[in-house]
Design a protein around this motif. Sequence first.
Motif, PDB file in Angstrom:
ATOM      1  N   GLN A   1     134.348   0.788  90.319  1.00 30.03           N
ATOM      2  CA  GLN A   1     135.414   1.214  91.402  1.00 30.03           C
ATOM      3  C   GLN A   1     134.760   1.343  93.035  1.00 30.03           C
ATOM      4  OE1 GLN A   1     137.683   4.388  89.779  1.00 30.03           O
ATOM      5  NE2 GLN A   1     138.388   3.242  88.183  1.00 30.03           N
ATOM      6  N   LYS A   2     135.242   0.832  93.822  1.00 30.02           N
ATOM      7  CA  LYS A   2     134.649   0.843  95.359  1.00 30.02           C
ATOM      8  C   LYS A   2     135.883   1.632  95.911  1.00 30.02           C
ATOM      9  CE  LYS A   2     131.475  -1.740  94.121  1.00 30.02           C
ATOM     10  NZ  LYS A   2     130.106  -1.344  93.738  1.00 30.02           N
ATOM     11  N   LYS A   3     135.520   2.850  96.603  1.00 25.80           N
ATOM     12  CA  LYS A   3     136.641   3.403  97.524  1.00 25.80           C
ATOM     13  C   LYS A   3     136.556   2.979  98.710  1.00 25.80           C
ATOM     14  CE  LYS A   3     135.556   7.723  98.462  1.00 25.80           C
ATOM     15  NZ  LYS A   3     135.203   9.332  98.775  1.00 25.80           N
ATOM     16  N   VAL A   4     137.788   2.445  99.094  1.00 28.38           N
ATOM     17  CA  VAL A   4     137.922   1.873 100.510  1.00 28.38           C
ATOM     18  C   VAL A   4     138.647   2.753 101.503  1.00 28.38           C
ATOM     19  CG1 VAL A   4     137.528  -0.334  99.591  1.00 28.38           C
ATOM     20  CG2 VAL A   4     139.868   0.550  99.877  1.00 28.38           C
TER      21      VAL A   4
ATOM     22  N   LEU B   1     139.039  -0.229  95.176  1.00 30.11           N
ATOM     23  CA  LEU B   1     139.236  -1.808  94.443  1.00 30.11           C
ATOM     24  C   LEU B   1     138.131  -1.898  93.459  1.00 30.11           C
ATOM     25  CD1 LEU B   1     138.738  -3.490  97.955  1.00 30.11           C
ATOM     26  CD2 LEU B   1     140.913  -3.203  96.643  1.00 30.11           C
ATOM     27  N   ALA B   2     138.781  -2.523  92.407  1.00 30.04           N
ATOM     28  CA  ALA B   2     137.854  -2.956  91.429  1.00 30.04           C
ATOM     29  C   ALA B   2     137.920  -4.355  90.989  1.00 30.04           C
ATOM     30  CB  ALA B   2     137.883  -1.983  90.200  1.00 30.04           C
TER      31      ALA B   2
ATOM     32  N   ALA C   1     141.466  -8.867  90.472  1.00 27.05           N
ATOM     33  CA  ALA C   1     140.952  -7.842  91.523  1.00 27.05           C
ATOM     34  C   ALA C   1     142.352  -6.849  91.626  1.00 27.05           C
ATOM     35  CB  ALA C   1     140.739  -8.566  92.983  1.00 27.05           C
ATOM     36  N   ILE C   2     141.898  -5.482  91.526  1.00 21.87           N
ATOM     37  CA  ILE C   2     142.798  -4.740  91.492  1.00 21.87           C
ATOM     38  C   ILE C   2     142.590  -3.457  92.602  1.00 21.87           C
ATOM     39  CG2 ILE C   2     143.334  -4.923  89.153  1.00 21.87           C
ATOM     40  CD1 ILE C   2     142.070  -2.062  88.655  1.00 21.87           C
ATOM     41  N   LEU C   3     143.726  -2.750  93.065  1.00 25.63           N
ATOM     42  CA  LEU C   3     143.710  -1.826  93.473  1.00 25.63           C
ATOM     43  C   LEU C   3     144.152  -0.654  92.974  1.00 25.63           C
ATOM     44  CD1 LEU C   3     144.837  -1.315  97.411  1.00 25.63           C
ATOM     45  CD2 LEU C   3     145.808   0.137  95.724  1.00 25.63           C
TER      46      LEU C   3
END
Length: 123
Positions: free
Chosen positions: A23-26, A36-37, A96-98
Amino acid sequence: MSTSPVPVNLSDKLAQFSELWSQKKVAELNDYEVKLAKLKGEFVWHSHEGTDELFLVISGRLTIQLRDGDVVLEPGELFVVPRGVEHCPVADEETAILLFEPAGTINTGDAGGPMTRAAENFG
């Protein structure tokens, strides 16, 4: 000296990483994180006792397995897994998900294990 506001371009952010199930915190909103992941394969069965979890599919296709039936999400669709409901995300193709959830939410919830990862700051 102040900086001008900059929107987050999800496509640009997604192009900057390839790791799966990371998971990437945007962005942050109050006490929540927008992450995002990229997913492919099957995750682990788990639940989050203290919070709901929102999944929004950007590309690909995501199946959220639930004990009483699956939910299949196409691009542009979202589903909220209610707090305490056991679930297992599955993506047959790269998806790709949020995610939208309270800051500090553990990705594997109550299951723990080798797929547990903290969200990486990616803003």
